[in-house]
Enzyme design. Structure first.
Site, PDB file in Angstrom:
ATOM      1  N   GLU A   1       0.844  -1.199   0.000  1.00  0.00           N
ATOM      2  CA  GLU A   1       0.000   0.000   0.000  1.00  0.00           C
ATOM      3  C   GLU A   1       0.874   1.243   0.000  1.00  0.00           C
ATOM      4  OE1 GLU A   1      -3.792   1.743   2.486  1.00  0.00           O
ATOM      5  OE2 GLU A   1      -2.059   1.046   3.641  1.00  0.00           O
TER       6      GLU A   1
ATOM      7  N   ARG B   1      -6.693  -8.497  14.058  1.00  0.00           N
ATOM      8  CA  ARG B   1      -5.741  -8.473  12.948  1.00  0.00           C
ATOM      9  C   ARG B   1      -5.138  -9.851  12.681  1.00  0.00           C
ATOM     10  NH1 ARG B   1      -4.186  -3.289  11.513  1.00  0.00           N
ATOM     11  NH2 ARG B   1      -4.794  -1.611  12.924  1.00  0.00           N
TER      12      ARG B   1
ATOM     13  N   HIS C   1     -13.315   4.228   8.538  1.00  0.00           N
ATOM     14  CA  HIS C   1     -12.439   4.181   9.707  1.00  0.00           C
ATOM     15  C   HIS C   1     -13.043   5.033  10.813  1.00  0.00           C
ATOM     16  CE1 HIS C   1     -10.103   3.433   6.087  1.00  0.00           C
ATOM     17  NE2 HIS C   1      -9.335   2.665   6.826  1.00  0.00           N
TER      18      HIS C   1
ATOM     19  N   LYS D   1     -14.004  -2.664   3.519  1.00  0.00           N
ATOM     20  CA  LYS D   1     -13.090  -2.586   4.662  1.00  0.00           C
ATOM     21  C   LYS D   1     -13.661  -1.686   5.739  1.00  0.00           C
ATOM     22  CE  LYS D   1      -8.636  -0.639   6.019  1.00  0.00           C
ATOM     23  NZ  LYS D   1      -7.623   0.353   5.633  1.00  0.00           N
TER      24      LYS D   1
ATOM     25  N   ARG E   1       0.769   4.903   0.900  1.00  0.00           N
ATOM     26  CA  ARG E   1      -0.025   5.871   1.645  1.00  0.00           C
ATOM     27  C   ARG E   1       0.355   7.280   1.202  1.00  0.00           C
ATOM     28  NH1 ARG E   1      -2.636   4.882   6.577  1.00  0.00           N
ATOM     29  NH2 ARG E   1      -2.723   7.157   6.657  1.00  0.00           N
TER      30      ARG E   1
ATOM     31  N   GLU F   1     -10.276  10.733   8.524  1.00  0.00           N
ATOM     32  CA  GLU F   1     -10.327   9.315   8.890  1.00  0.00           C
ATOM     33  C   GLU F   1      -8.978   8.799   9.368  1.00  0.00           C
ATOM     34  OE1 GLU F   1     -12.608   6.484   6.867  1.00  0.00           O
ATOM     35  OE2 GLU F   1     -14.186   7.884   6.313  1.00  0.00           O
TER      36      GLU F   1
END
Length: 271
Positions: free
Chosen positions: A60, A227, A157, A184, A62, A100
């Site tokens: 990912e 997780r 989130h 998600k 960011r 978020e």
């Protein structure tokens, strides 16, 4: 665009998205490692260090951590370079807004332009789009992503707490209705009861309503179990930490992979 198929897990048919040979939604949860570097050079160096790490399934980027986060053309060019460094790993491009938990504030109109630029000029296998944005812009981003062959992770989130089970499921179903490829949700638990609520919502969504793969997690120390236990409850991926964490509660990559493997082996059918 990669194929979406159904995999049978026990008595449940679960949707699977396969990108660059990585099947998201079946088997051991996939490990996503975020790059949270602040400069162009640091991103490329970080990617080079992860390119050959076989315990990482997806990377990912960011964008909100970058000093060029609001220079959309420069970010698009960086995504092309990133994709060349890690050609065999799916690249998830994420602009986590400050609203978020991200590092950079951006309004809805600019948010839409950001993803339009990345999709037109850059390279992303997946993009992360926040649910709490203008719905028209969300739909435009999803349409543009699918037109270019990119997958959409629609996300939410909540750093303030953990909603009731029914509300969490409603949010996840809303993401599906909007056309997400992967859904998600992340919450902030105040205690073990909040964690259990997140896990209950995950299982109910997975076993009753899911039409696409799902990622859920509770954050901070209380949420670490969420997780690690995705394969049991229905969450298809988790985020591992290399260097700086991108969210509270992330587990260092080597330990995360070891625990996920242990759980996967324990859940495997015995002959």
């Amino acid at each position: 665009m990669a194929d979406t198929v159904l995999a049978r897990t026990g008595m449940i048919e679960t949707p699977v998205v396969t990108i660059k040979g990585v099947s998201i939604g079946t088997g051991q949860p996939k490990i996503i490692v975020p790059i949270t570097a602040k400069t162009h050079a640091e991103v490329l160096a970080g990617l080079a260090g992860l390119a050959e790490e076989d315990t990482i399934d997806l990377i990912e980027l960011r964008v909100d951590h970058l000093d060029i986060a609001l220079d959309f053309g420069a970010v698009a060019a960086l995504t092309r370079e990133a994709a060349e460094i890690v050609p065999s790993k799916p690249l998830l491009v994420t602009f986590r807004t400050k609203a978020e938990g991200g590092m950079t504030a951006i309004d809805d109109e600019a948010y839409g332009r950001f993803y339009a630029t990345v999709l037109q000029e850059g390279k992303a296998d997946l993009i992360d789009v926040e649910l709490v944005r203008d719905e028209t812009i969300i739909r435009q981003i999803i349409t543009a992503a699918h037109r270019t062959g990119a997958y959409v992770v629609l996300s939410n989130h909540d750093f303030a707490g953990t909603a009731p089970v029914d509300e969490l499921i409603t949010r996840l179903q809303r993401m599906q209705d909007l056309g997400a490829d992967i859904i998600k949700i992340a919450t902030m638990p105040k205690d073990a009861g909040d964690l259990l609520r997140l896990l209950q919502a995950t299982w109910e969504m997975y076993s009753r309503y899911a039409t696409c793969p799902m990622i859920t997690m509770a954050m901070a120390g209380t949420g670490v179990i969420s997780r690690l236990s995705g394969e049991l409850f229905g969450s298809c991926a988790t985020f591992g930490m290399v260097g700086e964490a991108s969210a509270p509660g992330q587990v260092p990559l080597p330990r995360l992979h070891s625990i996920l493997t242990l759980i996967h082996e324990a859940l495997a059918p015995r002959s």
